[in-house]
Write an enzyme that holds these catalytic residues in place. Structure first.
Site, PDB file in Angstrom:
ATOM      1  N   VAL A  88       0.330  -8.914   0.780  1.00  0.00           N
ATOM      2  CA  VAL A  88      -0.943  -8.485   1.355  1.00  0.00           C
ATOM      3  C   VAL A  88      -1.992  -9.568   1.109  1.00  0.00           C
ATOM      4  O   VAL A  88      -2.733  -9.963   1.992  1.00  0.00           O
ATOM      5  CB  VAL A  88      -1.417  -7.164   0.693  1.00  0.00           C
ATOM      6  N   ARG A 168      -8.420  -0.926   2.150  1.00  0.00           N
ATOM      7  CA  ARG A 168      -7.320   0.017   2.419  1.00  0.00           C
ATOM      8  C   ARG A 168      -6.723   0.571   1.129  1.00  0.00           C
ATOM      9  O   ARG A 168      -6.540   1.777   0.969  1.00  0.00           O
ATOM     10  CB  ARG A 168      -6.219  -0.681   3.223  1.00  0.00           C
ATOM     11  N   PRO A 192     -16.128   0.994   3.595  1.00  0.00           N
ATOM     12  CA  PRO A 192     -15.096   1.308   4.587  1.00  0.00           C
ATOM     13  C   PRO A 192     -15.696   2.203   5.670  1.00  0.00           C
ATOM     14  O   PRO A 192     -16.923   2.360   5.724  1.00  0.00           O
ATOM     15  CB  PRO A 192     -14.060   2.071   3.754  1.00  0.00           C
ATOM     16  N   ASP A 274      -1.475  -4.484 -13.736  1.00  0.00           N
ATOM     17  CA  ASP A 274      -0.230  -4.774 -13.013  1.00  0.00           C
ATOM     18  C   ASP A 274      -0.191  -6.257 -12.640  1.00  0.00           C
ATOM     19  O   ASP A 274       0.790  -6.726 -12.076  1.00  0.00           O
ATOM     20  CB  ASP A 274      -0.140  -3.913 -11.743  1.00  0.00           C
ATOM     21  N   HIS A 298       3.592  -6.864 -12.085  1.00  0.00           N
ATOM     22  CA  HIS A 298       3.195  -7.007 -10.669  1.00  0.00           C
ATOM     23  C   HIS A 298       4.180  -6.278  -9.734  1.00  0.00           C
ATOM     24  O   HIS A 298       4.839  -6.909  -8.904  1.00  0.00           O
ATOM     25  CB  HIS A 298       3.089  -8.495 -10.288  1.00  0.00           C
ATOM     26  N   ILE A 299       4.232  -4.942  -9.897  1.00  0.00           N
ATOM     27  CA  ILE A 299       5.186  -4.150  -9.107  1.00  0.00           C
ATOM     28  C   ILE A 299       4.479  -3.193  -8.141  1.00  0.00           C
ATOM     29  O   ILE A 299       5.061  -2.194  -7.722  1.00  0.00           O
ATOM     30  CB  ILE A 299       6.152  -3.353 -10.023  1.00  0.00           C
ATOM     31  N   SER A 301       3.851  -3.012  -4.977  1.00  0.00           N
ATOM     32  CA  SER A 301       4.513  -2.591  -3.724  1.00  0.00           C
ATOM     33  C   SER A 301       6.024  -2.458  -3.883  1.00  0.00           C
ATOM     34  O   SER A 301       6.754  -2.409  -2.886  1.00  0.00           O
ATOM     35  CB  SER A 301       4.193  -3.595  -2.610  1.00  0.00           C
TER      36      SER A 301
HETATM   37  O1  LIG Z   1       0.199  -8.360  -4.696  1.00  0.00           O
HETATM   38  C1  LIG Z   1       0.929  -8.141  -3.787  1.00  0.00           C
HETATM   39  C2  LIG Z   1       0.665  -8.505  -2.434  1.00  0.00           C
HETATM   40  O2  LIG Z   1      -0.310  -9.234  -2.173  1.00  0.00           O
HETATM   41  O3  LIG Z   1       1.435  -8.089  -1.544  1.00  0.00           O
END
Ligand SMILES: O=CC(=O)O
Length: 333
Positions: A88, A168, A192, A274, A298-299, A301
């Site tokens: 993302v 989002r 938003p 995270d 860093h999980i 997603s």
């Molecule tokens: O951090 C995760 C991403 O940017 O998809």
């Protein structure tokens, strides 16, 4: 009619992929008529391999662990038309260099919103109810009896939640937290859509006010020059002693030294991260010695569904971009 013999065989476009992809994206890529060259590994590609691999490429599919700077786009040469990132965030891309060369960029847009918001809520509940510490006590024999004040944490009911970045993911976090009985939502950043703000009765406030009045602070803004180091000594000093801090965006938004001091001196109650600086965080890092700091690798997603869908979108961004069509996850540069 074109004479194939005179024109010569049509040259396939070369794309370079910096990692092994989740199965669905890999399958889609293998069906394409592209000349795919890939760092066929689950480990980060070394810079020199990236510089070699990208040479003469028309497209690049990369990850957030790859720094795509001037050196890399220069190494690619003038044919590079599309960069598709399986993420993302795009703070790992030198957007000014990329824009100058007219290269199109695709990212994930909405695909990981729900799962990342879920993870942020998981991390918040885990941290504020001291779950890892409690599990450890069960394992190490620290559980002697039911005790009135033992392992008490903080609950969400009637609380004030501050979300830094109500995009989002930030919105997804707030919407999921509302049924827990949160009394008030504060936020910073770009507002938003009006309907969402009204539904949440969310108040746009300054960063200082958000720090001072929130019981729970959740960071979900992108990493930009404006947000780098935003959560620093001053920020933590403004927070309540009973407040819990959660970061699921990018490590550098937080000054980790200042966070460590805030946690050690009891300036804030606890933190859940995270994301860290660097990633992975070294196993001897002082933050890992603290019971009131929960760190995940860093999980955000990391579900089978989301990661497969992300890989399909990353490949589609690449294919559409190279075909000169609109990329489903194209970003405005
Ligand atoms: O951090 C995760 C991403 O940017 O998809």
């Amino acid at each position: 009619m074109k004479n194939q013999a005179l024109d010569g065989p049509k040259q396939r476009m070369k794309v370079f992929v910096t990692r092994r992809l989740p199965p669905e994206g890999q399958k889609l890529l293998s069906k394409s008529d592209l000349d795919v060259q890939q760092w066929d590994s689950d480990d980060v590609i070394p810079k020199e391999e990236l510089l070699k691999g990208i040479e003469g490429a028309d497209g690049l599919l990369c990850l957030l662990t790859d720094t795509i700077d001037k050196e890399v786009v220069d190494a690619a040469g003038p044919k590079l038309k599309v960069i598709s990132t399986l993420s993302v965030g795009f703070d790992h891309l030198a957007l000014d260099e990329i824009k100058q060369r007219g290269i199109k960029v695709g990212s994930m847009q909405h695909l990981s919103t729900d799962v990342t918001a879920e993870l942020a809520v998981t991390l918040l509940l885990t941290t504020c109810r001291r779950v890892p510490e409690a599990m450890e006590e069960v394992r190490n024999g620290g559980w002697k009896t039911w005790s009135p004040m033992w392992l008490c944490g903080y609950g969400l009911s009637d609380s004030t939640v501050g979300v830094m970045g109500l995009g989002r993911i930030g919105l997804g976090i707030a919407q999921r937290l509302k049924p827990f009985g949160v009394k008030r939502f504060l936020y910073t950043g770009i507002p938003p859509c009006l309907k969402s703000v009204e539904e949440l009765k969310a108040e746009l406030v300054s960063t200082e006010k958000l720090a001072e009045e929130s019981d729970f602070v959740l960071v979900s803004c992108p990493l930009t020059p404006e947000t780098a180091g935003l959560c620093n000594k001053d920020f933590f000093q403004r927070m309540k002693k009973t407040a819990v801090f959660i970061n699921t965006s990018r490590g550098p938004v937080v000054n980790q030294e200042d966070l460590y001091q805030a946690l050690v001196t009891g300036q804030i109650a606890a933190a859940g991260l995270d994301v860290t600086t660097p990633e992975p965080i070294p196993t001897d890092h002082p933050l890992l010695t603290l019971k009131n700091c929960v760190i995940l690798p860093h999980i955000g997603s990391a579900t089978h569904g989301a990661r497969n869908a992300m890989s399909v979108l990353a490949v589609n961004n690449l294919l559409k971009g190279l075909a000169g069509e609109v990329m489903p996850g194209g970003i405005e540069l």
